[in-house]
Design an enzyme around this catalytic site. Sequence first.
Site, mmCIF file in Angstrom:
data_model
loop_
_atom_site.group_PDB
_atom_site.id
_atom_site.type_symbol
_atom_site.label_atom_id
_atom_site.label_comp_id
_atom_site.label_asym_id
_atom_site.label_seq_id
_atom_site.Cartn_x
_atom_site.Cartn_y
_atom_site.Cartn_z
ATOM 1 N N ASP A 1 0.864 -1.181 0.000
ATOM 2 C CA ASP A 1 0.000 0.000 0.000
ATOM 3 C C ASP A 1 0.898 1.228 0.000
ATOM 4 O O ASP A 1 1.663 1.453 0.941
ATOM 5 C CB ASP A 1 -0.912 -0.012 1.226
ATOM 6 N N GLU B 1 -2.296 -0.058 -4.604
ATOM 7 C CA GLU B 1 -2.466 -1.160 -3.661
ATOM 8 C C GLU B 1 -2.542 -2.476 -4.420
ATOM 9 O O GLU B 1 -3.188 -2.560 -5.465
ATOM 10 C CB GLU B 1 -3.751 -0.932 -2.861
#
EC number: 2.7.7.7
Length: 498
Positions: A21, A116
Amino acid sequence: MSVVCGSICPVRGAPTILHLDMDAFYASVEQASKPSLRGKPVVVGGLGPRGVVATASYEARVFGVHSAMATAQARRLCPNAAYLTPRFALYQRVSHVVMGLLGELSPLVEPLSLDEAFVDLEAGGVPPTGAAARAVAERLRRDIEVATGLTASVGLAGSKMFAKIASEEAKPDGLKIIEPGTELEVLGPMSVRTIPGVGPATAETLRRAGITTVAETAEAGEDELVRLLGKAHGAGLHALATGHDDRPVVAERDAKSVSVEDTFAEDLTDRTRVQMEIARLADRCVTRLRGAGRSGRTVVIKVRRYDFSTLTRSETLRGPTDDPAVVREAAARLLEGVDTTAGVRLLGVGVSGLADYTQEDLFAQAAAGAAEAAAAARAAGDAEGAPHEPETPQEPQRAPEGPPQWLPGLDVRHDEHGPGWVQGSGVGRVTVRFEEPWSAPGRVRTFRVDDPALHPAEPLPLVRPADDQPPGPPAPSGSPEAVSSGAGGGSGEGSSSP
């Protein structure tokens, strides 16, 4: 690989599922590309009265600003932040670099968004040990920073849910491993909102039943959760709350539709303006459709009225198409049956029923053929000296073009001062800060909005191209100088607020 354990038996005995992320992605990209904003609060999102925050930098989050918040509220909480228009083309380019690095680790990469993704390290040949997975993750974080100047948080675990939880715990700019066998110890005290699929409505239902943590959710039992939430949701929630997550990393996430939409600063009541906006959105939708190499056969429009009531209309074509004229005409036909006189706050156009090929619209083909025949006839008439009416080009009517709209954060180039970005505009003036991602914080200058020397420009790369490096000895590998345009450090001069 399974392990023998007490109340949970994870799919893997080693933390070889990785969740990446990027940290405050949009805002971090803006800070990396604008040296004067590094270390300062930055908010990216819609800037109009109905704008919404897409991402806030960590410096802005200290003041309570977060994504999905109304921009007007964010301005009240953090008035001195830099409020910038998103630059999605740049974010996509940076995402492509990051996803390329993930693809070097494994053939099984599951992107969830631009910033992500999950990665199955075992599928890439990484030995099923915690030490091997950690070494790969640490190298990945270094490679991302060198390639983009940005930081990323990484979680490692034996399942997707715990890998994502680990990356959240690692933020910002960290690495965390949840070793198989310790999942329930880690998960139990956390809020039930930690579990994937638990939104505000589900959390409120559970709270009314006295369930607020993951441990309490597991203790409630499957029967009680099914009673509260229904069979599918309740059973799935119980499995995740007790640590059972056997979802594989899926390399292909096939899109079912492509759509675009816009929310307007003021309600649209003029019918002609609504029709123009639908046509513009149809063209944007087809551009995105073609970019994905797809076509579709069902055209959908979305209309949200002044009172927030939302309706959709759809039309299914004879075959898949990526022809902007066909999509535009279908969207216009759908709009004919919608009353917009009271005001429209949002419009959208989408295409579903996607395919990897196109079946050209027969009427469009017939029209093209007729046009070609007419052109051939005119050419023949010219050759024979036959009289014919002079052709009058039918140009679409357009509003007269004014000066460019100088939105805060967008890239510009000045004939004398070079590249920069718009810090703010108003009252016929535009303020520009002239700097590059690899330069020191730049100087600010103000121009007329119609200055002929000022032009919109494409974003510069975050890291200085190798063929544009200044002369001098190369920095040793691993030294601070070897990492270009890091997102942290550096102080700007003057106010960073547009």
